[in-house]
Design a protein around this motif. Structure first.
Motif: not given
Length: 246
Positions: A153-171
């Motif tokens: 959860x922490x990791x996803x939140x940090x990633x979302x703060x640095x991306x333009x939308x709510x989606x990411x590509x990551x295995x």
């Protein structure tokens, strides 16, 4: 025809006074950063600083066994290679692209020369470095004391703060490497979040559906890192999210 990013899409560069931008911007080089690209290995001399616009770069510590864990991540909030102006010139970590995109690259010597002017860039970079130290320390605490569910959860939140939308590509394999855990643990944690309707996950594509719930399920580490970053770098480090979870 795609529109290339501008230097101002990196919040540190955007926060610099106009006179500093005038000295630095002509020397910035836009580079494409594909997923998985290694910018440098442990012990390499750091010749360039990278200011991401929409890419995310992680610093990983890699053990002799090959096992790894993330130390910190940088996106459009900052830069990779604080050693360029702190005098270290190298680092024991690996810099790797976790989310593909672009960054502006600057020769480390030019950044150090501007730093040595003892002007606004120096003060901004020192505050940014303190924010990175907080992120690094809190990541170590989180990895030691919190569950994989909370870490994800922490990791996803940090990633979302640095991306333009709510989606990411990551295995899941990439996430496991970042957290320093087994892939099976990530699979189980992601499955729980999906069942709760917090995320939608399919073939390396993650979409956050319920950010408030994600924050609720995370440990206190995310909030601590965010609060300290906002204190040190108001309106720079974590800009208000402009996307909808719809």
């Amino acid at each position: 025809m795609s529109v290339l990013p501008t230097p101002q899409q990196n919040h540190l560069l955007a926060a610099l006074p106009a006179e500093v931008q005038d000295r630095i911007f002509p020397h910035l080089e836009l580079v494409s950063l594909p997923l998985g690209k290694v910018l440098y290995e442990s012990g390499d001399t750091l010749c360039h600083a990278y200011f991401p616009t929409d890419a995310i770069i992680s610093l990983l510590y890699v053990m002799e066994s090959g096992a790894s864990a993330e130390i910190l991540m940088v996106g459009n909030d900052g830069l990779i290679s604080v050693a360029s102006f702190m005098g270290g010139e190298s680092t024991p970590s690996r810099g790797i692209v976790q989310c593909a995109g672009y960054a502006y690259r600057l020769l480390g010597k030019r950044l150090k020369d501007e730093f040595d002017r003892h002007g606004e860039l120096l003060h901004l970079m020192l505050r940014y470095t303190q924010a990175l130290i907080t992120q690094t320390a809190q990541t170590a605490v989180c990895n030691r004391h919190h569950s994989i569910d909370q870490q994800l959860c922490r990791l996803l939140l940090l990633l979302m703060d640095r991306l333009p939308d709510n989606q990411l590509t990551m295995t899941q394999e990439l996430i496991a490497n970042m957290l320093g855990v087994r892939r099976e643990g990530v699979t189980e944690a992601a499955g729980k979040l999906q069942k709760l309707g917090v995320i939608e996950y399919s073939r390396g594509h993650i979409k956050v559906l319920d950010r408030p719930k994600l924050e609720e399920l995370s440990c206190e580490c995310y909030a601590i890192v965010k609060k300290e970053a906002e204190r040190l770098l108001p309106n720079i480090y974590f800009p208000a999210s402009g996307y909808s979870s719809e």
